[in-house]
Enzyme design. Structure first.
Site, PDB file in Angstrom:
ATOM      1  N   HIS A 162     -12.657  -8.839   9.255  1.00 28.67           N
ATOM      2  CA  HIS A 162     -11.830  -7.378   9.028  1.00 28.67           C
ATOM      3  C   HIS A 162     -13.199  -6.451   9.277  1.00 28.67           C
ATOM      4  O   HIS A 162     -14.219  -6.399   9.465  1.00 28.67           O
ATOM      5  CB  HIS A 162     -12.375  -7.132   7.303  1.00 28.67           C
ATOM      6  CG  HIS A 162     -12.064  -5.539   7.109  1.00 28.67           C
ATOM      7  ND1 HIS A 162     -12.463  -5.332   5.621  1.00 28.67           N
ATOM      8  CD2 HIS A 162     -11.031  -4.895   7.695  1.00 28.67           C
ATOM      9  CE1 HIS A 162     -12.284  -4.095   5.245  1.00 28.67           C
ATOM     10  NE2 HIS A 162     -11.489  -3.683   6.709  1.00 28.67           N
TER      11      HIS A 162
ATOM     12  N   MET B 189     -14.021  -3.220  10.279  1.00 31.23           N
ATOM     13  CA  MET B 189     -14.573  -1.840  10.442  1.00 31.23           C
ATOM     14  C   MET B 189     -15.549  -0.889  11.240  1.00 31.23           C
ATOM     15  O   MET B 189     -16.163  -0.469  11.242  1.00 31.23           O
ATOM     16  CB  MET B 189     -15.557  -1.395   8.820  1.00 31.23           C
ATOM     17  CG  MET B 189     -14.521  -1.963   7.083  1.00 31.23           C
ATOM     18  SD  MET B 189     -15.096  -1.829   5.822  1.00 31.23           S
ATOM     19  CE  MET B 189     -15.643  -3.785   6.032  1.00 31.23           C
TER      20      MET B 189
ATOM     21  N   MET C 137      -7.307  -1.224   0.667  1.00 29.71           N
ATOM     22  CA  MET C 137      -8.523  -1.490   0.081  1.00 29.71           C
ATOM     23  C   MET C 137      -8.389  -0.851  -0.956  1.00 29.71           C
ATOM     24  O   MET C 137      -7.690   0.558  -0.714  1.00 29.71           O
ATOM     25  CB  MET C 137      -9.196  -0.131   0.853  1.00 29.71           C
ATOM     26  CG  MET C 137      -9.675  -0.967   2.500  1.00 29.71           C
ATOM     27  SD  MET C 137     -10.360  -2.101   2.357  1.00 29.71           S
ATOM     28  CE  MET C 137     -12.371  -2.309   1.668  1.00 29.71           C
TER      29      MET C 137
ATOM     30  N   HIS D 181     -14.786 -14.139   3.701  1.00 28.19           N
ATOM     31  CA  HIS D 181     -14.032 -13.033   4.265  1.00 28.19           C
ATOM     32  C   HIS D 181     -15.222 -12.447   5.106  1.00 28.19           C
ATOM     33  O   HIS D 181     -16.388 -12.450   5.046  1.00 28.19           O
ATOM     34  CB  HIS D 181     -13.341 -11.724   3.526  1.00 28.19           C
ATOM     35  CG  HIS D 181     -13.353 -10.590   3.927  1.00 28.19           C
ATOM     36  ND1 HIS D 181     -12.366 -11.146   3.576  1.00 28.19           N
ATOM     37  CD2 HIS D 181     -14.192  -9.255   3.391  1.00 28.19           C
ATOM     38  CE1 HIS D 181     -11.696  -8.754   4.265  1.00 28.19           C
ATOM     39  NE2 HIS D 181     -12.815  -8.525   3.885  1.00 28.19           N
TER      40      HIS D 181
ATOM     41  N   GLY E 201     -17.223   0.293   3.176  1.00 32.81           N
ATOM     42  CA  GLY E 201     -18.059   0.171   4.102  1.00 32.81           C
ATOM     43  C   GLY E 201     -18.928  -0.594   3.280  1.00 32.81           C
ATOM     44  O   GLY E 201     -20.593  -0.504   3.397  1.00 32.81           O
ATOM     45  N   PHE E 202     -19.403  -0.124   1.676  1.00 33.76           N
ATOM     46  CA  PHE E 202     -20.175  -0.850   0.893  1.00 33.76           C
ATOM     47  C   PHE E 202     -19.357  -2.273   0.249  1.00 33.76           C
ATOM     48  O   PHE E 202     -18.819  -1.758  -0.207  1.00 33.76           O
ATOM     49  CB  PHE E 202     -21.183   0.471   0.073  1.00 33.76           C
ATOM     50  CG  PHE E 202     -21.709   0.718   0.609  1.00 33.76           C
ATOM     51  CD1 PHE E 202     -23.090   0.465   1.238  1.00 33.76           C
ATOM     52  CD2 PHE E 202     -21.147   2.453   1.643  1.00 33.76           C
ATOM     53  CE1 PHE E 202     -23.681   1.566   2.456  1.00 33.76           C
ATOM     54  CE2 PHE E 202     -22.012   3.442   2.342  1.00 33.76           C
ATOM     55  CZ  PHE E 202     -23.472   2.959   2.473  1.00 33.76           C
ATOM     56  N   GLY E 203     -20.077  -2.908  -0.354  1.00 31.83           N
ATOM     57  CA  GLY E 203     -20.503  -3.955  -1.411  1.00 31.83           C
ATOM     58  C   GLY E 203     -20.261  -3.384  -2.692  1.00 31.83           C
ATOM     59  O   GLY E 203     -21.018  -2.211  -3.436  1.00 31.83           O
ATOM     60  N   GLY E 204     -19.925  -3.780  -4.148  1.00 33.15           N
ATOM     61  CA  GLY E 204     -20.055  -3.723  -5.274  1.00 33.15           C
ATOM     62  C   GLY E 204     -19.722  -2.244  -5.874  1.00 33.15           C
ATOM     63  O   GLY E 204     -20.253  -1.671  -6.708  1.00 33.15           O
TER      64      GLY E 204
ATOM     65  N   MET F 170     -18.821  -3.712  10.347  1.00 32.47           N
ATOM     66  CA  MET F 170     -19.606  -2.626   9.881  1.00 32.47           C
ATOM     67  C   MET F 170     -20.088  -2.180  11.622  1.00 32.47           C
ATOM     68  O   MET F 170     -20.871  -2.974  11.798  1.00 32.47           O
ATOM     69  CB  MET F 170     -19.661  -2.129   9.092  1.00 32.47           C
ATOM     70  CG  MET F 170     -19.006  -2.380   7.623  1.00 32.47           C
ATOM     71  SD  MET F 170     -20.063  -2.130   6.099  1.00 32.47           S
ATOM     72  CE  MET F 170     -18.770  -3.756   5.237  1.00 32.47           C
TER      73      MET F 170
ATOM     74  N   ASP G 172      -8.668  -5.815  -0.946  1.00 29.51           N
ATOM     75  CA  ASP G 172     -10.549  -6.110  -1.066  1.00 29.51           C
ATOM     76  C   ASP G 172     -10.930  -4.752  -1.550  1.00 29.51           C
ATOM     77  O   ASP G 172     -11.397  -3.632  -1.318  1.00 29.51           O
ATOM     78  CB  ASP G 172     -10.466  -5.505   0.048  1.00 29.51           C
ATOM     79  CG  ASP G 172     -12.344  -6.100   0.811  1.00 29.51           C
ATOM     80  OD1 ASP G 172     -12.558  -6.048  -0.384  1.00 29.51           O
ATOM     81  OD2 ASP G 172     -12.170  -5.636   1.721  1.00 29.51           O
ATOM     82  N   GLY G 173     -11.674  -4.866  -2.446  1.00 27.74           N
ATOM     83  CA  GLY G 173     -12.475  -4.123  -3.223  1.00 27.74           C
ATOM     84  C   GLY G 173     -12.577  -3.977  -4.895  1.00 27.74           C
ATOM     85  O   GLY G 173     -11.333  -3.707  -5.250  1.00 27.74           O
ATOM     86  N   GLY G 174     -13.210  -4.593  -5.258  1.00 35.19           N
ATOM     87  CA  GLY G 174     -13.281  -3.931  -7.148  1.00 35.19           C
ATOM     88  C   GLY G 174     -12.660  -5.398  -7.775  1.00 35.19           C
ATOM     89  O   GLY G 174     -12.734  -4.722  -8.493  1.00 35.19           O
TER      90      GLY G 174
ATOM     91  N   ASP H  16     -17.086  -8.580   6.738  1.00 34.85           N
ATOM     92  CA  ASP H  16     -16.865  -7.535   6.777  1.00 34.85           C
ATOM     93  C   ASP H  16     -17.566  -7.008   8.400  1.00 34.85           C
ATOM     94  O   ASP H  16     -19.072  -7.409   8.573  1.00 34.85           O
ATOM     95  CB  ASP H  16     -17.085  -6.514   5.554  1.00 34.85           C
ATOM     96  CG  ASP H  16     -16.628  -6.936   4.186  1.00 34.85           C
ATOM     97  OD1 ASP H  16     -15.047  -6.835   4.923  1.00 34.85           O
ATOM     98  OD2 ASP H  16     -16.658  -7.861   3.583  1.00 34.85           O
TER      99      ASP H  16
ATOM    100  N   SER I  77     -15.526 -12.634  -0.112  1.00 30.32           N
ATOM    101  CA  SER I  77     -16.332 -11.472   0.919  1.00 30.32           C
ATOM    102  C   SER I  77     -17.922 -11.912   1.544  1.00 30.32           C
ATOM    103  O   SER I  77     -18.621 -11.412   0.712  1.00 30.32           O
ATOM    104  CB  SER I  77     -16.232 -10.498   0.382  1.00 30.32           C
ATOM    105  OG  SER I  77     -17.158  -8.725   1.314  1.00 30.32           O
TER     106      SER I  77
ATOM    107  N   GLY J  10     -16.550 -10.345  -3.590  1.00 34.34           N
ATOM    108  CA  GLY J  10     -17.671 -10.102  -2.826  1.00 34.34           C
ATOM    109  C   GLY J  10     -18.531 -10.353  -4.202  1.00 34.34           C
ATOM    110  O   GLY J  10     -19.170 -11.418  -4.389  1.00 34.34           O
ATOM    111  N   SER J  11     -18.987  -9.024  -4.709  1.00 34.87           N
ATOM    112  CA  SER J  11     -19.584  -9.008  -5.909  1.00 34.87           C
ATOM    113  C   SER J  11     -19.344  -9.595  -6.923  1.00 34.87           C
ATOM    114  O   SER J  11     -20.347 -10.499  -7.590  1.00 34.87           O
ATOM    115  CB  SER J  11     -20.004  -7.620  -6.213  1.00 34.87           C
ATOM    116  OG  SER J  11     -20.000  -6.542  -5.059  1.00 34.87           O
TER     117      SER J  11
END
Length: 212
Positions: free
Chosen positions: A64, A66, A135, A31, A140-143, A35, A172-174, A33, A6, A194-195
């Site tokens: 993606h 959002m 999700m 990927h 809304g936010f990375g990390g 928003m 997607d996420g963490g 994002d 991402s 991403g992170s």
């Protein structure tokens, strides 16, 4: 496991280089994002930046959305010919219409659900999409910290089998090397990270660690 880094976590000061680097490091998708500051409390990038990303990416884009106005944003990004455009189930009133619109552009449609949204809501549309994105953080936010959704993935797998659907399952996420094996065992096909990837000095090693 396919991997979609991402770019939300990339260094935007050298974004073109970051995109080239992850493609060369073994990414399967890029990927993106998008928003709007309404559906989620953040704003990211528009079509001009994504066009620049597309110009240097050697791997297909996975966009993606959002956003609240899916139809408007589909018209903005479809000319870039991404592989997937994903929209949130929660933000759309006319799911079949949006799926059809994406497909009419020659793009593979995908639907996204938030961690608190039940898989059962997809019963009437899952046969019409090519991917479901689950999700594992609130968008809304990375990390953000990973929310365990393993049972939800397994539930989705059962739903897809019920409808004889071969669509991909993306998470997607963490996502990191700490949970990737369990995600694969639950039935995930594509991991968005991403992170985890962009915080590593060696993108190739980070991506390889997710290709379990």
């Amino acid at each position: 496991m396919l991997v979609a880094p991402s770019i939300l976590s990339a260094d935007f000061g050298i974004l073109a280089k970051e995109v080239i680097d992850i493609c060369e490091a073994g990414a399967d998708f890029v990927h993106v994002d998008v928003m709007d500051g309404h559906f989620v409390p953040n704003m990211t990038i528009g079509p001009l930046v994504v066009e620049a990303v597309s110009a240097v990416a050697t791997k297909p884009l996975d966009i993606h959305l959002m956003v609240e106005d899916n139809s408007f944003f589909i018209d903005l990004f479809a000319p870039l010919k991404p592989h997937f455009i994903s929209f949130h189930y929660e933000s759309e009133k006319h799911h079949h219409r949006i799926i059809q619109k994406i497909r009419e552009y020659g793009i593979r449609p995908a639907v996204v659900i938030n961690p608190a949204t039940p898989v059962a809501c997809l019963e009437e549309i899952v046969k019409y999409v090519d991917m479901v994105l689950l999700m594992s953080v609130n968008p809304g936010f990375g990390g953000q910290k990973f929310i365990p959704i393993y049972e939800k993935i397994e539930e989705l797998k059962v739903l897809l089998q019920k409808h004889n659907s071969s669509c991909f399952i993306e998470v997607d996420g963490g996502v990191s090397n700490q949970n990737i094996q369990r995600l694969k065992d639950a039935g995930v096909d594509i991991a968005v990270a991403g992170s985890y990837i962009f915080s590593h000095k060696d993108y190739k090693a980070a991506i390889a660690s997710l290709k379990v």
